[in-house]
Design a protein around this motif. Structure first.
Motif, PDB file in Angstrom:
ATOM      1  N   PHE A   1     -33.812 104.462  16.846  1.00  0.00           N
ATOM      2  CA  PHE A   1     -33.897 105.755  17.799  1.00  0.00           C
ATOM      3  C   PHE A   1     -32.622 106.024  18.221  1.00  0.00           C
ATOM      4  CE2 PHE A   1     -35.557 108.319  21.135  1.00  0.00           C
ATOM      5  CZ  PHE A   1     -36.090 109.299  20.791  1.00  0.00           C
ATOM      6  N   VAL A   2     -32.507 107.857  18.120  1.00  0.00           N
ATOM      7  CA  VAL A   2     -31.278 108.276  18.579  1.00  0.00           C
ATOM      8  C   VAL A   2     -31.570 109.664  19.554  1.00  0.00           C
ATOM      9  CG1 VAL A   2     -29.595 107.653  16.470  1.00  0.00           C
ATOM     10  CG2 VAL A   2     -31.519 110.104  15.662  1.00  0.00           C
ATOM     11  N   GLY A   3     -32.655 109.663  19.571  1.00  0.00           N
ATOM     12  CA  GLY A   3     -32.714 110.356  20.675  1.00  0.00           C
ATOM     13  C   GLY A   3     -34.160 111.524  20.326  1.00  0.00           C
ATOM     14  N   GLU A   4     -34.495 112.081  21.852  1.00  0.00           N
ATOM     15  CA  GLU A   4     -35.353 112.861  21.378  1.00  0.00           C
ATOM     16  C   GLU A   4     -35.871 113.442  20.726  1.00  0.00           C
ATOM     17  OE1 GLU A   4     -37.675 112.676  25.714  1.00  0.00           O
ATOM     18  OE2 GLU A   4     -38.479 110.795  25.177  1.00  0.00           O
ATOM     19  N   ASP A   5     -34.323 114.939  20.683  1.00  0.00           N
ATOM     20  CA  ASP A   5     -34.627 115.681  19.763  1.00  0.00           C
ATOM     21  C   ASP A   5     -34.711 114.967  18.561  1.00  0.00           C
ATOM     22  OD1 ASP A   5     -33.638 117.608  18.436  1.00  0.00           O
ATOM     23  OD2 ASP A   5     -31.922 118.682  19.199  1.00  0.00           O
TER      24      ASP A   5
ATOM     25  N   GLN B   1     -34.421 100.100  -3.778  1.00  0.00           N
ATOM     26  CA  GLN B   1     -34.438  98.946  -3.590  1.00  0.00           C
ATOM     27  C   GLN B   1     -33.779  98.257  -2.567  1.00  0.00           C
ATOM     28  OE1 GLN B   1     -32.789 101.948  -5.563  1.00  0.00           O
ATOM     29  NE2 GLN B   1     -32.193 100.963  -7.032  1.00  0.00           N
ATOM     30  N   MET B   2     -32.744  98.820  -0.998  1.00  0.00           N
ATOM     31  CA  MET B   2     -32.700  98.282  -0.188  1.00  0.00           C
ATOM     32  C   MET B   2     -33.707  98.458   0.740  1.00  0.00           C
ATOM     33  SD  MET B   2     -28.875 100.270  -0.366  1.00  0.00           S
ATOM     34  CE  MET B   2     -28.662  99.420   2.378  1.00  0.00           C
ATOM     35  N   ILE B   3     -34.808  99.283   0.305  1.00  0.00           N
ATOM     36  CA  ILE B   3     -36.116  99.403   1.838  1.00  0.00           C
ATOM     37  C   ILE B   3     -37.004  97.761   1.574  1.00  0.00           C
ATOM     38  CG2 ILE B   3     -38.378 100.143   2.234  1.00  0.00           C
ATOM     39  CD1 ILE B   3     -35.978 101.709   2.661  1.00  0.00           C
ATOM     40  N   GLY B   4     -36.440  97.257   2.892  1.00  0.00           N
ATOM     41  CA  GLY B   4     -37.807  96.365   3.493  1.00  0.00           C
ATOM     42  C   GLY B   4     -36.194  94.949   3.715  1.00  0.00           C
ATOM     43  N   THR B   5     -35.613  95.391   3.531  1.00  0.00           N
ATOM     44  CA  THR B   5     -33.784  94.393   3.850  1.00  0.00           C
ATOM     45  C   THR B   5     -32.954  94.499   4.511  1.00  0.00           C
ATOM     46  OG1 THR B   5     -31.659  95.502   2.144  1.00  0.00           O
ATOM     47  CG2 THR B   5     -33.668  94.137   0.862  1.00  0.00           C
ATOM     48  N   PRO B   6     -32.758  93.994   5.854  1.00  0.00           N
ATOM     49  CA  PRO B   6     -31.767  94.248   6.729  1.00  0.00           C
ATOM     50  C   PRO B   6     -30.571  95.030   6.307  1.00  0.00           C
ATOM     51  CG  PRO B   6     -32.195  91.948   6.124  1.00  0.00           C
ATOM     52  CD  PRO B   6     -32.469  92.043   4.907  1.00  0.00           C
ATOM     53  N   GLU B   7     -29.746  95.292   4.975  1.00  0.00           N
ATOM     54  CA  GLU B   7     -28.839  96.354   4.842  1.00  0.00           C
ATOM     55  C   GLU B   7     -29.423  97.720   5.054  1.00  0.00           C
ATOM     56  OE1 GLU B   7     -30.141  93.573   2.557  1.00  0.00           O
ATOM     57  OE2 GLU B   7     -28.008  92.925   4.130  1.00  0.00           O
ATOM     58  N   ALA B   8     -31.312  97.802   5.042  1.00  0.00           N
ATOM     59  CA  ALA B   8     -31.771  99.871   4.832  1.00  0.00           C
ATOM     60  C   ALA B   8     -31.455  99.527   6.913  1.00  0.00           C
ATOM     61  CB  ALA B   8     -32.977  99.571   4.056  1.00  0.00           C
ATOM     62  N   ILE B   9     -30.736 101.052   6.628  1.00  0.00           N
ATOM     63  CA  ILE B   9     -30.943 101.827   8.177  1.00  0.00           C
ATOM     64  C   ILE B   9     -31.553 102.816   8.541  1.00  0.00           C
ATOM     65  CG2 ILE B   9     -30.683 102.709  10.139  1.00  0.00           C
ATOM     66  CD1 ILE B   9     -27.774 100.914   9.202  1.00  0.00           C
ATOM     67  N   VAL B  10     -32.668 102.827   9.073  1.00  0.00           N
ATOM     68  CA  VAL B  10     -33.352 103.548   9.248  1.00  0.00           C
ATOM     69  C   VAL B  10     -33.744 104.571  10.436  1.00  0.00           C
ATOM     70  CG1 VAL B  10     -35.589 105.815   9.110  1.00  0.00           C
ATOM     71  CG2 VAL B  10     -35.856 103.252   7.505  1.00  0.00           C
ATOM     72  N   LEU B  11     -33.362 106.137  10.376  1.00  0.00           N
ATOM     73  CA  LEU B  11     -33.097 106.744  11.673  1.00  0.00           C
ATOM     74  C   LEU B  11     -33.968 107.608  12.320  1.00  0.00           C
ATOM     75  CD1 LEU B  11     -29.772 108.353  11.043  1.00  0.00           C
ATOM     76  CD2 LEU B  11     -29.801 105.801  12.472  1.00  0.00           C
ATOM     77  N   TYR B  12     -34.359 107.427  13.698  1.00  0.00           N
ATOM     78  CA  TYR B  12     -35.883 108.066  13.598  1.00  0.00           C
ATOM     79  C   TYR B  12     -35.475 108.691  15.196  1.00  0.00           C
ATOM     80  CZ  TYR B  12     -38.170 104.521  11.068  1.00  0.00           C
ATOM     81  OH  TYR B  12     -38.472 103.946  10.233  1.00  0.00           O
TER      82      TYR B  12
END
Length: 239
Positions: free
Chosen positions: A145-149, A112-123
């Motif tokens: 983006f949290v790192g190349e590992d 339900q949060m996807i597409g809102t500012p509250e959603a965070i996706v780490l890569y």
């Protein structure tokens, strides 16, 4: 300017929402699900996973686990494809999985949060893939983006979930202890108390002379004794 095309592999609760969000933001979207019958309005439904992968420049994977992801993608030529795997797993799973130009991700949100500012996706993984597709990925929520590992996004994801589950378990236990005496306990005491304790997080693990370990041990012992007095954890106990 035309928007980047996206393929979404996996149409569970989260995958379906990801696909719908790409569609609603104007991205040509192709979808494929192992079990037929799922429909995402506005998306192209590919008859096979290989055709779905071939249709787009970036392939977003969100399936049950990494085993399922391997079963789907291993037979497919991923040359020249940016693979963004948002399947939940461990750091080791992510490092072992690397396919094509690879970016692993951890979704810190419910559908339900996807597409809102509250959603965070780490890569984590390929910085090039992240830079090339960040604008596209940003439609899902805040992209970090949290790192190349490749394993870092999974590591941070599970660490954050661990903190959340621990807090929820402690709060649930507190409510069990208070029981019928709850009143406005949640609003006036529990939430403000937990909020105020957040300031201690940066120094967790450091010795605090104002709150020594032996004092904490006494408090924990008293919690255990109070639990026993309340009958918490006993067979047939209900609150």
């Amino acid at each position: 300017m035309s928007k980047q095309s996206v393929t979404v592999i996996g149409l569970g609760a989260m995958g379906e929402t990801l696909a719908e969000t790409f569609v609603s933001n104007g991205h040509p979207t192709t979808v494929w699900n192992r079990t037929p019958g799922k429909v995402v309005e506005g998306a192209t439904h590919a008859p096979t996973a290989a055709e779905a992968v071939a249709a787009s420049e970036v392939v977003v994977v969100c399936v049950l686990d990494y085993k399922a992801a391997r079963e789907v993608l291993d037979p497919i030529d991923l040359t020249g494809k940016a693979v963004v795997n948002l399947t939940n797993g461990t750091p080791a799973h992510a490092r072992e999985f690397v396919r094509g130009d690879y970016l692993d991700g951890g979704i810190m949100a419910v559908p339900q949060m996807i597409g809102t500012p509250e959603a965070i996706v780490l890569y984590s993984g390929s910085r090039t893939v992240f830079d090339n597709y960040q604008d596209t990925l940003n439609v899902l929520g805040q992209s970090r983006f949290v790192g190349e590992d490749p394993g870092l996004a999974a590591l941070y994801d599970l660490a954050l979930l661990s903190a959340m589950y621990g807090q929820f378990a402690g709060a649930k236990h507190a409510l069990d202890m208070v029981g019928a005496n709850r009143g406005d306990f949640v609003e006036t005491l529990l939430i403000p108390w937990l909020t105020s304790t957040m300031v201690a997080i940066p120094v967790l693990g450091q010795s605090d002379p104002q709150s020594p370990d032996d004092m904490q041990a006494v408090a924990i012992g008293n919690i255990i004794e109070a639990n026993e007095d309340l009958g918490l954890g006993q067979p047939g106990h209900l609150r």
